[in-house]
Design an enzyme around this catalytic site. Structure first.
Site, PDB file in Angstrom:
ATOM      1  CD  GLU A 191      38.910  36.868  37.604  1.00  0.00           C
ATOM      2  OE1 GLU A 191      39.717  37.556  38.250  1.00  0.00           O
ATOM      3  OE2 GLU A 191      39.020  35.654  37.458  1.00  0.00           O
ATOM      4  CD  GLU A 390      39.948  33.899  33.226  1.00  0.00           C
ATOM      5  OE1 GLU A 390      40.729  33.748  34.200  1.00  0.00           O
ATOM      6  OE2 GLU A 390      39.759  35.005  32.688  1.00  0.00           O
TER       7      GLU A 390
HETATM    8  C1  GBH Z   1      42.095  35.548  36.429  1.00  0.00           C
HETATM    9  O1  GBH Z   1      42.278  36.114  37.674  1.00  0.00           O
HETATM   10  C2  GBH Z   1      42.202  36.576  35.341  1.00  0.00           C
HETATM   11  O2  GBH Z   1      40.981  36.760  34.671  1.00  0.00           O
HETATM   12  C3  GBH Z   1      43.302  36.292  34.374  1.00  0.00           C
HETATM   13  O3  GBH Z   1      43.595  37.432  33.659  1.00  0.00           O
HETATM   14  C4  GBH Z   1      44.494  35.734  35.116  1.00  0.00           C
HETATM   15  O4  GBH Z   1      45.631  35.619  34.317  1.00  0.00           O
HETATM   16  C5  GBH Z   1      44.104  34.375  35.634  1.00  0.00           C
HETATM   17  O5  GBH Z   1      42.896  34.435  36.328  1.00  0.00           O
HETATM   18  C6  GBH Z   1      45.152  33.704  36.487  1.00  0.00           C
HETATM   19  O6  GBH Z   1      45.424  34.397  37.641  1.00  0.00           O
HETATM   20  O7  GBH Z   1      43.689  38.096  47.125  1.00  0.00           O
HETATM   21  O8  GBH Z   1      45.465  36.490  47.147  1.00  0.00           O
HETATM   22  O9  GBH Z   1      43.468  36.010  45.932  1.00  0.00           O
HETATM   23  C7  GBH Z   1      42.480  35.111  38.673  1.00  0.00           C
HETATM   24  C8  GBH Z   1      42.018  35.375  39.985  1.00  0.00           C
HETATM   25  C9  GBH Z   1      41.857  37.059  41.538  1.00  0.00           C
HETATM   26  C10 GBH Z   1      43.883  35.782  41.395  1.00  0.00           C
HETATM   27  C11 GBH Z   1      42.536  38.024  42.427  1.00  0.00           C
HETATM   28  C12 GBH Z   1      44.547  36.736  42.312  1.00  0.00           C
HETATM   29  C13 GBH Z   1      44.151  38.373  44.027  1.00  0.00           C
HETATM   30  C14 GBH Z   1      45.116  37.793  44.960  1.00  0.00           C
HETATM   31  N1  GBH Z   1      42.794  36.391  40.665  1.00  0.00           N
HETATM   32  N2  GBH Z   1      43.560  37.365  43.173  1.00  0.00           N
HETATM   33  S1  GBH Z   1      44.385  37.072  46.385  1.00  0.00           S
END
Ligand code: GBH
Length: 484
Positions: A191, A390
């Protein structure tokens, strides 16, 4: 309708019993050889943050700083997986996982980011992989899941400098040469979008009456032009790592990335709408996936605010080094679009306030993303081997009086998502495996231990592990290689 009477719709005429379907109808199956895996990452589960010579990572520093993590938790101990990996492998086997995607903590291998490797750090991953292989679970390793050695941040400002990209390639070449006899599939970086946008251009968010920074380590607030350079260094780091792996790992080692695709979903499944969604997906991923797969920045990306990042043609070639597969993390729709006569040929439409969500505040629900994301990978870039690296959701899991965890909402989510993925494979989209996030509840970054994503429940007081109802569902789906 009076109790005990068969509703009209279920009866097949007088006296005939309802015929039940065979256990799995053929059209709900995945192709032979499809992998059913679970995923985790080092910082989120390992603990042992300063054991056996490990250097600190930017996440150790970030979580140790009060005010950064909701409820000021950290992952010093987390799931204590570093000491309990044997139990965890046995649990994965018991829930039917045939593959496991884990990440390697760079500062365990190079405590200073570069220079002298730390044999004890490497040894942990050798033991883990041996345990997996003995259990019949295929290991897939991610080289970077956000826990950058603090030393590289202190020395170079992390991914702000090209030196970090070069150090990443050195580490990638070394660790794949060391583990390549037993790990055949590597993902470079997890990511890009999340840790770059979140970590280097943090924004404030209100949570439960207090303000925290959305994103995470290192928690910088760079300008747009600085951020564009950081993006460039991460994709360059990926490309350099691919080359280092080709040079040092055993022949036949396979490599790709694992990116959170910002996927455009057509509301209406009709060619003009699908074309609009493909255009949007290509532009939305311009700074990461598009440049890695095409070796060029799109004109629209270069014209955006912040100016052109500094790059050379040679770097673009490196960034687009050929891959063996692509990995995509899929959680939520990125945007909804409709066609438009105006350039760029699509229009983003607003998301209704009533749109359904899963537990995490960001987690909009639309199972169709599991169809469109791999479909776009094939139609836009001709991907020939795709892994869903994922997919999963957080839920408000509780232990019931009988000791079980009834996460029927997660089962609903997974069945719907996997159903859409199967729709894609049934149309010939080359998806070779699915990794569910996550094997266990774990440290969910700035949200701490509140957002539980696991198939296995973890009591963070006792560290006791208990498979949830969704683990039963997963085992059965994996066993039948089908939507169940
Ligand atoms: C993934 O990120 C990660 O790879 C993992 O480590 C994590 O635990 C898992 O998924 C669950 O979250 O701007 O409101 O969308 C997940 C995707 C991308 C979610 C960034 C949160 C930022 C907040 N993430 N996002 S928002």
């Amino acid at each position: 309708m009076p109790a005990g009477r068969t509703p009209e719709i279920l009866s097949r005429g007088p006296g005939k019993a309802v015929t039940t379907q065979p256990p799995t109808s053929v059209d709900r199956r995945f192709p032979d050889g499809f992998r059913w895996g679970v995923a985790t990452s080092s910082y989120q589960i390992e603990g042992a943050w300063d054991e056996d010579g490990k250097g600190p990572s930017i996440w150790d520093t970030y979580a140790h700083t009060p005010g950064n993590i909701r409820n000021d938790e950290n992952a010093d101990v987390a799931n204590d997986h570093y000491h309990r990996y044997e139990e965890d492998v046995a649990l994965m086997k018991s829930i039917g996982a045939g593959a496991y995607r884990f990440s390697i903590a760079w500062p365990r291998i190079f405590p200073e980011g570069a220079g002298e490797p730390n044999p004890k750090g490497l040894d942990f991953y050798k033991r883990l992989v041996d345990e997996l292989l003995a259990a019949g679970i295929e290991p897939f390793a991610t080289l970077y899941h956000w826990d950058l050695p603090q030393a590289l941040h202190d020395r170079y400002g992390g991914w702000q400098s090209i030196e970090t990209a070069e150090a990443f390639a050195e580490y990638a070449g070394y660790v794949t040469a060391q583990l390549g006899d037993r790990v055949k599939h590597f993902f470079t970086i997890n990511e890009f979008r999340s840790f770059v946008e979140g970590g280097y251009q943090a924004v404030d968010v209100e949570v439960g009456g207090k303000t925290i920074q959305l994103g995470g380590a290192p928690g910088l607030r760079l300008s747009d032009s600085e951020l564009r350079q950081v993006r460039h260094h991460t994709v360059l780091g990926h490309g350099l790592a691919v080359q280092a792996i080709r040079a040092h790992a055993p022949a036949g080692t396979k490599v790709g990335f694992a990116e959170n695709i910002h996927v455009a979903v057509p509301v209406i499944d009709e060619p003009e709408h699908v074309k609009a969604a493909e255009k949007a997906t290509r532009e939305e991923n311009a700074g990461f996936m598009t440049v890695m797969l095409e070796g060029r920045y799109t004109d629209a990306y270069l014209a955006e605010a912040g100016g052109t990042p500094k790059f050379t043609d040679d770097e673009l070639k490196t960034i687009a080094s050929p891959l063996d597969f692509v990995g995509i993390n899929i959680y939520r729709p990125g945007l909804y679009v409709e066609p438009s006569d105006e350039p760029p040929g699509y229009r983003e439409i607003p998301v209704n306030a009533s749109h359904p969500k899963m537990q995490s505040s960001w987690h909009l629900l639309d199972p169709e993303v599991m169809y469109w994301a791999p479909k776009h990978m094939q139609s836009i870039w001709g991907a020939q081997s795709i892994f869903v690296t994922e997919n999963g959701c957080a839920a408000a899991d509780v232990v019931a009086e009988d000791g079980r965890i009834y996460d029927s909402d997660r089962v609903m989510f997974l069945r719907a998502c996997v159903g859409q993925l199967q729709r894609a494979t049934s149309e010939g989209v080359p998806v070779d495996g699915y990794f569910l996030w996550s094997a266990q509840d774990n440290f969910e970054w700035i949200w701490g231990y509140g957002d539980r994503f696991g198939l296995i429940y973890v009591d963070f007081e006792t560290l006791e592990r208990t498979p949830k109802l969704s683990a039963d569902w997963f085992r059965e789906a994996a066993r039948r290689n089908a939507v169940v």
